[in-house]
Design an enzyme around this catalytic site. Structure first.
Site, PDB file in Angstrom:
ATOM      1  N   ARG A   1      10.553   4.802 -11.904  1.00  0.00           N
ATOM      2  CA  ARG A   1      10.575   4.064 -13.169  1.00  0.00           C
ATOM      3  C   ARG A   1      11.672   2.996 -13.137  1.00  0.00           C
ATOM      4  O   ARG A   1      12.765   3.196 -13.689  1.00  0.00           O
ATOM      5  CB  ARG A   1      10.804   5.056 -14.324  1.00  0.00           C
ATOM      6  CG  ARG A   1      10.739   4.553 -15.781  1.00  0.00           C
ATOM      7  CD  ARG A   1       9.842   3.402 -16.010  1.00  0.00           C
ATOM      8  NE  ARG A   1       9.646   3.110 -17.413  1.00  0.00           N
ATOM      9  CZ  ARG A   1      10.018   1.959 -17.973  1.00  0.00           C
ATOM     10  NH1 ARG A   1      10.617   1.016 -17.267  1.00  0.00           N
ATOM     11  NH2 ARG A   1       9.756   1.749 -19.253  1.00  0.00           N
TER      12      ARG A   1
ATOM     13  N   ARG B   1      -3.641   3.759   7.821  1.00  0.00           N
ATOM     14  CA  ARG B   1      -2.518   3.765   6.880  1.00  0.00           C
ATOM     15  C   ARG B   1      -2.365   5.129   6.182  1.00  0.00           C
ATOM     16  O   ARG B   1      -1.269   5.541   5.798  1.00  0.00           O
ATOM     17  CB  ARG B   1      -2.717   2.610   5.882  1.00  0.00           C
ATOM     18  CG  ARG B   1      -1.619   2.315   4.871  1.00  0.00           C
ATOM     19  CD  ARG B   1      -0.229   2.259   5.428  1.00  0.00           C
ATOM     20  NE  ARG B   1       0.065   1.324   6.500  1.00  0.00           N
ATOM     21  CZ  ARG B   1       0.651   0.145   6.389  1.00  0.00           C
ATOM     22  NH1 ARG B   1       0.990  -0.284   5.222  1.00  0.00           N
ATOM     23  NH2 ARG B   1       0.924  -0.606   7.450  1.00  0.00           N
TER      24      ARG B   1
ATOM     25  N   ASP C   1      -2.326  -8.526  11.554  1.00  0.00           N
ATOM     26  CA  ASP C   1      -3.721  -8.876  11.286  1.00  0.00           C
ATOM     27  C   ASP C   1      -4.230 -10.058  12.117  1.00  0.00           C
ATOM     28  O   ASP C   1      -5.431 -10.323  12.135  1.00  0.00           O
ATOM     29  CB  ASP C   1      -3.894  -9.188   9.792  1.00  0.00           C
ATOM     30  CG  ASP C   1      -3.522  -7.990   8.933  1.00  0.00           C
ATOM     31  OD1 ASP C   1      -3.970  -6.878   9.264  1.00  0.00           O
ATOM     32  OD2 ASP C   1      -2.771  -8.160   7.957  1.00  0.00           O
TER      33      ASP C   1
ATOM     34  N   SER D   1       0.838  -1.217   0.000  1.00  0.00           N
ATOM     35  CA  SER D   1       0.000   0.000   0.000  1.00  0.00           C
ATOM     36  C   SER D   1       0.862   1.252   0.000  1.00  0.00           C
ATOM     37  O   SER D   1       0.583   2.219  -0.725  1.00  0.00           O
ATOM     38  CB  SER D   1      -0.970   0.007   1.187  1.00  0.00           C
ATOM     39  OG  SER D   1      -0.291  -0.171   2.403  1.00  0.00           O
TER      40      SER D   1
ATOM     41  N   HIS E   1      -2.303  -8.726   1.901  1.00  0.00           N
ATOM     42  CA  HIS E   1      -1.936  -7.498   2.621  1.00  0.00           C
ATOM     43  C   HIS E   1      -3.062  -7.178   3.624  1.00  0.00           C
ATOM     44  O   HIS E   1      -3.395  -8.005   4.468  1.00  0.00           O
ATOM     45  CB  HIS E   1      -1.691  -6.399   1.567  1.00  0.00           C
ATOM     46  CG  HIS E   1      -1.048  -5.142   2.053  1.00  0.00           C
ATOM     47  ND1 HIS E   1      -0.425  -5.018   3.274  1.00  0.00           N
ATOM     48  CD2 HIS E   1      -0.930  -3.907   1.470  1.00  0.00           C
ATOM     49  CE1 HIS E   1       0.045  -3.781   3.421  1.00  0.00           C
ATOM     50  NE2 HIS E   1      -0.255  -3.088   2.335  1.00  0.00           N
TER      51      HIS E   1
ATOM     52  N   ARG F   1       3.228  -5.156  16.515  1.00  0.00           N
ATOM     53  CA  ARG F   1       1.853  -4.636  16.432  1.00  0.00           C
ATOM     54  C   ARG F   1       0.872  -5.701  16.929  1.00  0.00           C
ATOM     55  O   ARG F   1      -0.172  -5.393  17.498  1.00  0.00           O
ATOM     56  CB  ARG F   1       1.531  -4.215  14.989  1.00  0.00           C
ATOM     57  CG  ARG F   1       2.461  -3.136  14.454  1.00  0.00           C
ATOM     58  CD  ARG F   1       2.275  -2.903  12.962  1.00  0.00           C
ATOM     59  NE  ARG F   1       2.565  -4.091  12.181  1.00  0.00           N
ATOM     60  CZ  ARG F   1       2.371  -4.203  10.863  1.00  0.00           C
ATOM     61  NH1 ARG F   1       1.887  -3.175  10.187  1.00  0.00           N
ATOM     62  NH2 ARG F   1       2.656  -5.328  10.226  1.00  0.00           N
TER      63      ARG F   1
ATOM     64  N   HIS G   1       5.294 -13.018   7.015  1.00  0.00           N
ATOM     65  CA  HIS G   1       5.560 -11.630   6.626  1.00  0.00           C
ATOM     66  C   HIS G   1       6.718 -11.595   5.645  1.00  0.00           C
ATOM     67  O   HIS G   1       7.631 -12.424   5.720  1.00  0.00           O
ATOM     68  CB  HIS G   1       5.902 -10.766   7.848  1.00  0.00           C
ATOM     69  CG  HIS G   1       5.714  -9.304   7.589  1.00  0.00           C
ATOM     70  ND1 HIS G   1       6.706  -8.509   7.058  1.00  0.00           N
ATOM     71  CD2 HIS G   1       4.631  -8.503   7.747  1.00  0.00           C
ATOM     72  CE1 HIS G   1       6.245  -7.282   6.932  1.00  0.00           C
ATOM     73  NE2 HIS G   1       4.988  -7.242   7.325  1.00  0.00           N
TER      74      HIS G   1
HETATM   75  N1  CMX Z   1       0.386 -19.876   5.507  1.00  0.00           N
HETATM   76  C1  CMX Z   1       0.768 -20.794   4.584  1.00  0.00           C
HETATM   77  N2  CMX Z   1       1.816 -20.647   3.769  1.00  0.00           N
HETATM   78  C2  CMX Z   1       2.544 -19.539   3.920  1.00  0.00           C
HETATM   79  C3  CMX Z   1       2.259 -18.556   4.869  1.00  0.00           C
HETATM   80  C4  CMX Z   1       1.111 -18.741   5.678  1.00  0.00           C
HETATM   81  N3  CMX Z   1       0.712 -17.845   6.578  1.00  0.00           N
HETATM   82  N4  CMX Z   1       3.165 -17.575   4.777  1.00  0.00           N
HETATM   83  C5  CMX Z   1       4.005 -17.914   3.789  1.00  0.00           C
HETATM   84  N5  CMX Z   1       3.632 -19.103   3.255  1.00  0.00           N
HETATM   85  C6  CMX Z   1       4.195 -19.783   2.101  1.00  0.00           C
HETATM   86  C7  CMX Z   1       4.099 -18.893   0.876  1.00  0.00           C
HETATM   87  O1  CMX Z   1       2.801 -18.965   0.320  1.00  0.00           O
HETATM   88  C8  CMX Z   1       5.193 -19.473   0.002  1.00  0.00           C
HETATM   89  O2  CMX Z   1       4.709 -20.677  -0.541  1.00  0.00           O
HETATM   90  P1  CMX Z   1       5.080 -21.120  -2.071  1.00  0.00           P
HETATM   91  O3  CMX Z   1       6.580 -21.150  -2.115  1.00  0.00           O
HETATM   92  O4  CMX Z   1       4.433 -22.454  -2.209  1.00  0.00           O
HETATM   93  O5  CMX Z   1       4.502 -20.058  -2.964  1.00  0.00           O
HETATM   94  C9  CMX Z   1       6.268 -19.822   1.022  1.00  0.00           C
HETATM   95  O6  CMX Z   1       5.603 -19.978   2.302  1.00  0.00           O
HETATM   96  C10 CMX Z   1       7.363 -18.788   1.173  1.00  0.00           C
HETATM   97  O7  CMX Z   1       6.755 -17.560   1.477  1.00  0.00           O
HETATM   98  P2  CMX Z   1       7.543 -16.474   2.373  1.00  0.00           P
HETATM   99  O8  CMX Z   1       8.775 -16.098   1.629  1.00  0.00           O
HETATM  100  O9  CMX Z   1       7.672 -16.964   3.754  1.00  0.00           O
HETATM  101  O10 CMX Z   1       6.515 -15.272   2.423  1.00  0.00           O
HETATM  102  P3  CMX Z   1       6.287 -14.112   1.369  1.00  0.00           P
HETATM  103  O11 CMX Z   1       7.241 -13.006   1.669  1.00  0.00           O
HETATM  104  O12 CMX Z   1       6.282 -14.632  -0.032  1.00  0.00           O
HETATM  105  O13 CMX Z   1       4.797 -13.676   1.699  1.00  0.00           O
HETATM  106  C11 CMX Z   1       2.962 -13.095   3.073  1.00  0.00           C
HETATM  107  C12 CMX Z   1       4.464 -12.926   2.849  1.00  0.00           C
HETATM  108  C13 CMX Z   1       2.542 -12.144   4.174  1.00  0.00           C
HETATM  109  C14 CMX Z   1       2.223 -12.729   1.796  1.00  0.00           C
HETATM  110  C15 CMX Z   1       2.687 -14.569   3.462  1.00  0.00           C
HETATM  111  O14 CMX Z   1       3.334 -14.849   4.681  1.00  0.00           O
HETATM  112  C16 CMX Z   1       1.209 -14.880   3.586  1.00  0.00           C
HETATM  113  O15 CMX Z   1       0.579 -15.223   2.579  1.00  0.00           O
HETATM  114  N6  CMX Z   1       0.610 -14.763   4.820  1.00  0.00           N
HETATM  115  C17 CMX Z   1      -0.803 -14.917   5.008  1.00  0.00           C
HETATM  116  C18 CMX Z   1      -1.558 -13.659   4.583  1.00  0.00           C
HETATM  117  C19 CMX Z   1      -1.327 -12.545   5.575  1.00  0.00           C
HETATM  118  O16 CMX Z   1      -1.423 -12.694   6.775  1.00  0.00           O
HETATM  119  N7  CMX Z   1      -1.038 -11.339   5.053  1.00  0.00           N
HETATM  120  C20 CMX Z   1      -0.934 -10.132   5.890  1.00  0.00           C
HETATM  121  C21 CMX Z   1       0.496  -9.586   6.003  1.00  0.00           C
HETATM  122  C22 CMX Z   1       0.510  -8.310   6.831  1.00  0.00           C
HETATM  123  C23 CMX Z   1      -0.159  -7.185   6.122  1.00  0.00           C
HETATM  124  O17 CMX Z   1       0.371  -6.739   5.078  1.00  0.00           O
HETATM  125  O18 CMX Z   1      -1.219  -6.733   6.528  1.00  0.00           O
END
Ligand code: CMX
Length: 437
Positions: free
Chosen positions: A420, A400, A374, A242, A272, A328, A319
């Site tokens: 860019r 935010r 969250d 965001s 997010h 948080r 994360h």
């Molecule tokens: N549950 C299951 N699998 C998860 C996971 C979770 N909570 N968090 C990460 N993973 C998985 C990823 O999907 C990824 O899988 P693939 O390799 O099969 O695609 C793998 O673990 C590696 O991911 P990562 O490097 O640890 O995490 P990223 O930096 O790619 O992603 C995030 C970060 C937040 C998108 C991810 O942890 C996630 O999807 N969490 C759940 C959604 C969530 O809570 N989002 C809110 C974040 C805070 C915010 O911005 O508000």
């Protein structure tokens, strides 16, 4: 000139001069190397932007102008009878880098109150949207409609010089932040309470008035929660989706309204900000399937594993940067411990905190198995009667705005250019790798 604007002008002019001289001397210094994994992997960790208002450490968590969340809770001004910080104080801190005095925060509170008029056509637009429209869609549309008020846009069309961009951006940021609680409360009351709106109480502060207009609880603790909530969700340095969206869109000289609306589109994604609704939806689903809120850790563990086996993520966990429980999350846990006694959904959040990390760890691929911001918010909101979880990301968005709009003021004051970066085709990457082997 108002005192905050004057301070911002002085600080940003000084930093602009310092930065320009520094860049002239050190501009060719190499600050990072970028690997193919980063190019393909969402640019994780690539150092590529300046963001003055906060900085994130993977282990320690967020610091706003150098202050951690526990320090902010201690040092930022609060309202009589409330232990939680006033978000107005955080905005002041992010904008000028100083903890404000009580008088300064009171001034800001009054100033926002004077600016909090929303044009009728914004409300008319919201009223024209079909029932069931997601509150984030409504928020994005309403902010976009309110762009008719943009000082930046008006002055730009009249030939505003570059040297005044910061001033018009400051005015837009202040006006928009002042209006957001009214817009957001309108969306809530329209979506879930038959359009019975509650008039603002301008004797209250920004967050307290928002809590009042939501009308979910007349408990003073709900106002305290909103003050804390709107403080801790405000900023998470510049690279999150965001914030980065606002930065990118703002770099085209789109005004604060359009830039924030774009940022809200990013926040509305389930990876997010939308994760806050997904967390409580996940917990409600588990409780419904198991028929009780009195769950054992084994039951929770089985449900978590089943969710993972079905190819879904566990919302509220993981994360892109953090590698420890999110401060948080911890701040909300502390709030719940202090204010809430024995709530079944809060208890489930705490059980999940014990059960989820080892399960995610066991997958061997999740880089951060700990809860993020969250994971906790929904259960506390449910406790105070705000059960309509599709609304939760709007609360995140209102907060935010404080961070991304104060950062946008800095971007315009420092004269940052159009963003860019370079993209490449896979073929071009392969050729590059071959030639540089
Ligand atoms: N549950 C299951 N699998 C998860 C996971 C979770 N909570 N968090 C990460 N993973 C998985 C990823 O999907 C990824 O899988 P693939 O390799 O099969 O695609 C793998 O673990 C590696 O991911 P990562 O490097 O640890 O995490 P990223 O930096 O790619 O992603 C995030 C970060 C937040 C998108 C991810 O942890 C996630 O999807 N969490 C759940 C959604 C969530 O809570 N989002 C809110 C974040 C805070 C915010 O911005 O508000």
């Amino acid at each position: 000139m108002n005192p905050l604007k004057q301070k911002f002008f002085e600080k940003s002019s000084a930093l602009k001069t310092e930065m320009r001289a520094y860049l002239k001397e050190k501009g060719d210094t190499i600050v990072d190397e970028v690997t193919l994994k980063q190019v393909f992997g969402g640019m994780r960790g690539v150092k590529s932007m300046i963001w003055e208002t906060s900085q994130l450490d993977a282990v320690e968590g967020i610091r706003f102008r150098g202050y951690s969340i526990p320090e902010l809770r201690e040092k930022l001004p609060s309202r009589d009878g409330c232990q939680e910080p006033l978000p107005e104080g955080l905005f002041w801190l992010m904008l000028v880098g100083e903890i404000p005095t009580q008088e300064e925060v009171n001034w800001l509170c009054d100033d926002w109150e004077k600016r909090n008029k929303v044009p009728q056509h914004t409300y008319d637009l919201l009223d024209s949207m079909p029932e069931g429209t997601h509150p984030m869609t409504q928020l994005i549309a309403a902010i976009t409609a309110t762009q008719s008020e943009s000082v930046f846009s008006k002055r730009y069309s009249e030939g505003m010089p570059k040297s005044d961009y910061w001033d018009a951006t400051f005015e837009d940021a202040m006006n928009l932040i002042a209006k957001l609680p009214l817009i957001a409360a309108y969306i809530y009351r329209k979506s879930y309470h038959g359009g019975e709106h509650i008039a603002p109480d301008n004797s209250l502060d920004w967050a307290g008035n928002f809590a009042h207009m939501l009308g979910v609880s007349d408990h003073a603790d709900f106002e305290s929660l909103m003050r804390l909530y709107l403080t801790i969700h405000a900023d998470h340095e510049g690279g999150n989706a965001s914030a980065h969206t606002v930065h990118l869109v703002g770099s085209t000289l789109s005004d604060s309204y359009l830039s924030l609306a774009a940022g809200m589109c990013s926040l509305a994604g389930p990876l997010h900000g939308l994760a806050n609704q997904e967390v409580i939806k996940f917990i409600f689903g588990m409780v419904e399937e198991l028929g009780t809120t009195d769950l054992t850790k084994e039951q929770i563990g089985d449900y978590v594993k089943k969710t993972l086996d079905s190819g879904r993520v566990i919302p509220g966990y993981g994360h892109a940067v953090l590698r420890q429980p999110d401060p948080r999350f911890t701040a909300q846990k502390t709030f719940a411990k202090n204010y809430i006694k024995d709530d079944p959904y809060v208890n489930i959040v705490w059980q999940l905190f014990e059960v989820v990390p080892p399960i995610l760890d066991s997958l061997g691929k999740v880089k951060n198995p700990w809860p993020n911001v969250d994971a906790h918010s929904g259960a506390i909101l449910v406790h105070y009667g705000l059960k309509e979880y599709t609304y939760y990301t709007v609360l995140f968005g209102v907060s935010r705005a404080l961070g991304v709009l104060s950062a946008l003021c800095w971007s315009r004051a420092l004269g940052f250019p159009l963003e860019r970066p370079k993209s490449l085709t896979f073929e071009a990457i392969k050729t590059f790798v071959e030639e540089n082997a």
